[in-house]
Design a protein around this motif. Structure first.
Motif, short mmCIF file in Angstrom:
data_model
loop_
_atom_site.label_atom_id
_atom_site.label_comp_id
_atom_site.label_asym_id
_atom_site.label_seq_id
_atom_site.Cartn_x
_atom_site.Cartn_y
_atom_site.Cartn_z
N SER A 36 0.84 -1.21 0.00
CA SER A 36 0.00 0.00 0.00
C SER A 36 0.87 1.25 0.00
O SER A 36 0.55 2.24 -0.67
CB SER A 36 -0.91 0.01 1.22
OG SER A 36 -1.78 -1.07 1.17
N ASP A 54 -5.85 -0.92 -4.78
CA ASP A 54 -5.27 -1.54 -3.59
C ASP A 54 -6.27 -2.55 -3.05
O ASP A 54 -7.29 -2.16 -2.48
CB ASP A 54 -4.95 -0.46 -2.56
CG ASP A 54 -4.11 -1.00 -1.40
OD1 ASP A 54 -3.73 -2.20 -1.46
OD2 ASP A 54 -3.85 -0.24 -0.46
N GLU A 55 -5.98 -3.82 -3.23
CA GLU A 55 -6.86 -4.90 -2.78
C GLU A 55 -8.31 -4.69 -3.20
O GLU A 55 -9.20 -4.66 -2.35
CB GLU A 55 -6.84 -5.00 -1.24
CG GLU A 55 -5.46 -4.94 -0.65
CD GLU A 55 -4.99 -6.32 -0.20
OE1 GLU A 55 -5.64 -7.30 -0.58
OE2 GLU A 55 -3.98 -6.38 0.50
MG LIG Z 1 -2.21 -2.71 2.15
#
Ligand SMILES: [Mg+2]
Ligand SMILES: Nc1ncnc2c1ncn2[C@@H]1O[C@H](COP(=O)(O)OP(=O)(O)OP(=O)(O)O)[C@@H](O)[C@H]1O
Lengths: 558, 248
Positions: free
Chosen positions: B64, B184-185
């Motif tokens: 991240s 991000d994810e």
């Molecule tokens: Mg992360």
């Protein structure tokens, strides 16, 4: 398009703010209400005094004999002025002191017993019933359609409402009055109370007064020559007044003259003082409302940290956010301003009714500019005090969208807050000066005085918050922790001697320190969490405490 | 501008395509108490136009953090990120905001839709800053049709399922027609089926739009869709795996 989107976003965010939004609106409304209501009251006071001063003065000019009273022959001068058209009318009044015999028994016709205190004496004015007053006729309480010329006939008198209340006499009562003139002669009269007049207009400042007919007074003491203390004169206009005053002063060098303008001037400074005081009180309320706005907007915006970071992620710059949040503050301020102005109108009409009950005639004007001004004040106040939370919110880093960063406490953010406070105080000072009608010195003194006080308070609360956020939550007693509690208790005893309330609070806190060690683990964990949370949001917690403290102490004062 | 080569045919010739992002020796240190922790310890890679790159690695490895830096949300301690040859790590606020607005669309695990705005308004949000042709609402409707949400234009985020919310977020990321979509994810908060749907949508959008996708993920399925997978462990790249099986 863009505007409607901004408006939607702004208004919905405010709605979503719920109670907090309501609180902010309330803060603005209270401040605006205070200012507008106090301004309205001030101007009502001004109006009522201006319009009634002529009546209170008894005429355009009041000519008062200082040491030597006017004789009947002196009146011919006024008669001449009237016939020349230099004045429109005049009336002469004899003044004396009066007192009531406690019992109007036929046997005692002498003066009152020496026990009679001075509070039982009152003024007696002997007037010409057919030509008094030369200004607006008085308002009769009883009989409602009374008039001076009808009632002041054979041994009938008129009294002011104040006299009626003081001596518990009403229309129809027969009283024995002992009248003593300045010249020294005294006489006793048996009179009937025929009317009660309101303490307004020509009698606004008369106090305890009894009006009798000059004819009756003369009849009671035929040997004493008539002597008048005051002659009331009316004129056609101000120019005539000015000219006549000069002539009268020359003709009666020993008498003094009071014109309406002169009387007004004497009262004006005290009115000014009152309205300045009211305006400053309103400003302080606005300032306190401002603290509320700072706090609620900080909370409202910090709840939306991720959202703001997301806006930045999609390319919003600081200026874009200033516009968005400025709109939000503006909307808050406008709604608060409208509510405040409406409430102020209500409050001032209540004040008007109260003043009327006190006998003051209050011409009520609902000036649309006052209302518009109130809304503008609300708007400007919200924007000024919104400045700090708005700039802080626009400074939120976009990275917050990925992880929750605690508020930055670097030197630069402190410097920014200080700079913002300075800007805020200058702007508020400008607003204050406008509200105080360009009284620069007073505006600066009032605003910075209040600011200094708030600053001292917030430094104190800031320290408390700092200490509280650093408090340990130990698993079990150890020496250092016990020492801390002992110090706390000792300090609480000392504090109790100076500030009892705070001493008790600190003592309670120390006790909690002991108890906390003994409670179950889960409680400890939540306590720890609460303390750390306070530490993360120190400024916010401080302003919350400040706002709560001020509200509480104001409520306390009431 | 970056859509010259269809991605299907691009894999074999990936070396011939233009480099659109050049990450040069990124490090990130943060103070923690008295010490400084090193989160990223020198990361370099290049991304070519139209590529689908996944970034994988254990939790806390720095994925991240890296995405935040290449998306212009955070500054690296040292190193550079060049987008079309321009370093974005030392840009003024205004310029960087313009880059974020026009070059980068972002998608997050938590969707991060604005709760007070409808689906359509959420997609319009990026179009109200910077210069964009056409009507924002028409563009938003077009994109929501693309992600299959024509029937949900006026719903607020809390009236949408997780999968639907993520599609709105993807539509928002595409609103300004950026060169990069950085996620991000994106499937992290979705169940397997919804995750798979979102993934299919991404694959389909990639074919249709030819944009460059950079996705950090734990999900091996996501990674299997990628042209290349960059593996990060403890702030360093340990391997770059091409989907044709070769390692670097
Ligand atoms: Mg992360
Ligand atoms: N502001 C910060 N303060 C302290 N440590 C931080 C901060 N930001 C990141 N870290 C640390 O940096 C490391 C990398 O974090 P990052 O969020 O990039 O990991 P990640 O690979 O995304 O993990 P995950 O897969 O769980 O999302 C973590 O160990 C984290 O604790």
């Amino acid at each position: 398009m863009k505007a409607s989107m901004y408006f939607n976003y702004t208004s919905r965010s405010l709605l979503r703010g719920g109670l907090r939004t309501l609180l902010a609106v309330f803060c603005v409304a209270v401040g605006v209400m205070a200012i507008v209501a106090l301004q309205l009251v001030g101007s009502m006071l001004q109006n009522s005094l201006t319009s009634s001063t002529r009546d209170t003065n008894g005429g355009d000019i009041a000519v008062t004999a200082q040491s030597v009273p006017f004789k009947a022959s002196d009146l011919s001068y006024f008669e001449q002025l009237k016939s020349e058209g230099a004045i429109t009318n005049y009336t002469a009044v004899m003044s004396a002191n009066g007192s009531l015999s406690p019992v109007a028994s036929p046997g005692t016709s002498g003066p009152l017993s020496p026990v009679a205190s001075s509070s039982q004496s009152f003024s007696v004015n002997a007037v010409d019933p057919n030509n008094y007053p030369v200004v607006s006729p008085p308002t009769f309480v009883t009989p409602s359609y009374g008039s001076v010329s009808n009632l002041l006939t054979r041994n009938q008198v008129i009294i002011t409402q104040q006299l009626s209340t003081t001596f518990h006499h009403k229309v129809g009562d027969i009283v024995t009055v002992y009248i003593k003139t300045q010249a020294g002669s005294g006489q006793t009269l048996h009179v009937t109370i025929a009317g009660v007049v309101a303490d307004s207009g020509v009698f606004a400042q008369s106090g305890n007064l009894m009006l009798i007919s000059a004819h009756d007074e003369q009849a009671a003491a035929p040997s004493t020559p008539a002597s008048y203390s005051t002659v009331y004169v009316t004129t056609a206009n101000q120019a005539q007044t000015d000219a006549v005053v000069k002539a009268i002063n020359q003709h009666f060098p020993l008498a003094s003259t009071q014109t309406v303008a002169g009387a007004l001037q004497a009262q004006q400074s005290s009115i000014d003082l009152i309205s300045k005081f009211l305006e400053i009180a309103g400003l302080l309320a606005l300032l306190i409302g401002g603290v509320g706005i700072v706090n609620t907007m900080q909370v409202l915006l910090s709840r939306r940290k991720t959202e703001i970071a997301m806006l930045k992620t999609t390319g919003y710059r600081r200026v874009d956010l200033y516009v968005l949040f400025g709109l939000e503050a503006g909307l808050l301020g406008m709604v608060g301003g409208i509510i405040g102005a409406a409430a102020a109108t209500g409050v001032s009409s209540i004040v008007r009714i109260l003043m009327q009950n006190l006998g003051l005639t209050v011409p009520f004007q609902l000036n649309p500019w006052t209302i518009a001004g109130g809304v503008a004040i609300g708007l400007v106040t919200a924007l000024i005090f919104g400045l700090i939370p708005i700039v802080q919110a626009a400074n939120i880093r976009p990275l917050n969208v990925i992880r929750d960063l605690s508020e930055s406490r670097g030197a630069s953010s402190i410097a920014l807050t200080i700079a913002l406070l300075v800007v805020l105080s200058v702007l508020f000072c400008a607003l204050a000066i406008v509200i105080l009608k360009n009284d620069v010195v007073l505006g600066i003194a009032a605003v910075y005085g209040a600011f200094a006080f708030l600053l001292v308070l917030s430094v104190f609360f800031g320290l408390v918050v700092f200490v509280v956020s650093k408090l340990p939550v130990p698993e079990h007693f150890d020496l250092r922790y016990l020492a801390l509690i002992l110090v706390g208790m000792a300090a609480s005893v000392l504090l109790y001697l100076v500030l009892p309330v705070f001493g008790i609070l600190l003592f309670a806190a120390s006790l909690v320190g002991i108890v906390i060690v003994l409670v179950p683990r889960t409680w400890k964990v939540s306590t720890k969490m609460a303390l750390r949370n306070i530490g993360r949001q120190r400024t916010r917690t401080t302003t919350t405490m400040l706002a709560l403290f001020i509200t509480a102490s104001l409520a306390d004062r009431r | 501008m970056h859509t010259t080569v269809p991605p299907e045919t691009g894999q074999a010739q990936s070396t011939e395509r233009t480099v659109v992002m050049d990450v040069l020796n990124i490090t990130k240190n943060l103070p923690l108490g008295r010490e400084r922790i090193e989160i990223l310890k020198g990361i370099s890679f290049q991304i070519r136009s139209g590529e689908f790159v996944s970034i994988v690695g254990p939790s806390g490895s720095g994925k991240s953090t890296l995405l935040g830096i290449i998306a212009g949300l955070d500054n690296p301690t040292t190193g550079q990120v060049l987008i079309d040859g321009v370093d974005i790590t030392r840009m003024s606020e205004g310029k960087l905001a313009a880059v974020r607005n026009s070059e980068i669309g972002m998608v997050f695990q938590a969707f991060n839709l604005i709760p007070t705005l409808t689906a359509q308004e959420n997609v319009e949000v990026p179009l109200y800053v910077g210069k964009h042709k056409g009507s924002p609402s028409a563009r938003a409707q077009e994109l929501l049709a693309l992600v299959g949400l024509t029937h949900r234009l006026d719903h607020r985020p809390n009236q949408l399922s997780g999968g639907e919310q993520q599609r709105v977020a993807i539509a928002r990321a595409l609103a300004t027609d950026p060169a990069f979509v950085i996620a991000d994810e994106p499937t992290g908060n979705l169940d397997a089926r919804n995750g798979e749907n979102v993934l299919e949508l991404i694959a389909q959008l990639r074919t249709q739009t030819g944009k460059t996708f950079i996705i950090a993920t734990h999900d091996p399925v996501v990674a299997s869709h990628a042209d290349r997978t960059i593996r990060i462990v403890d702030g360093k790249i340990t391997e770059i795996e091409h989907s044709n099986g070769s390692f670097t």
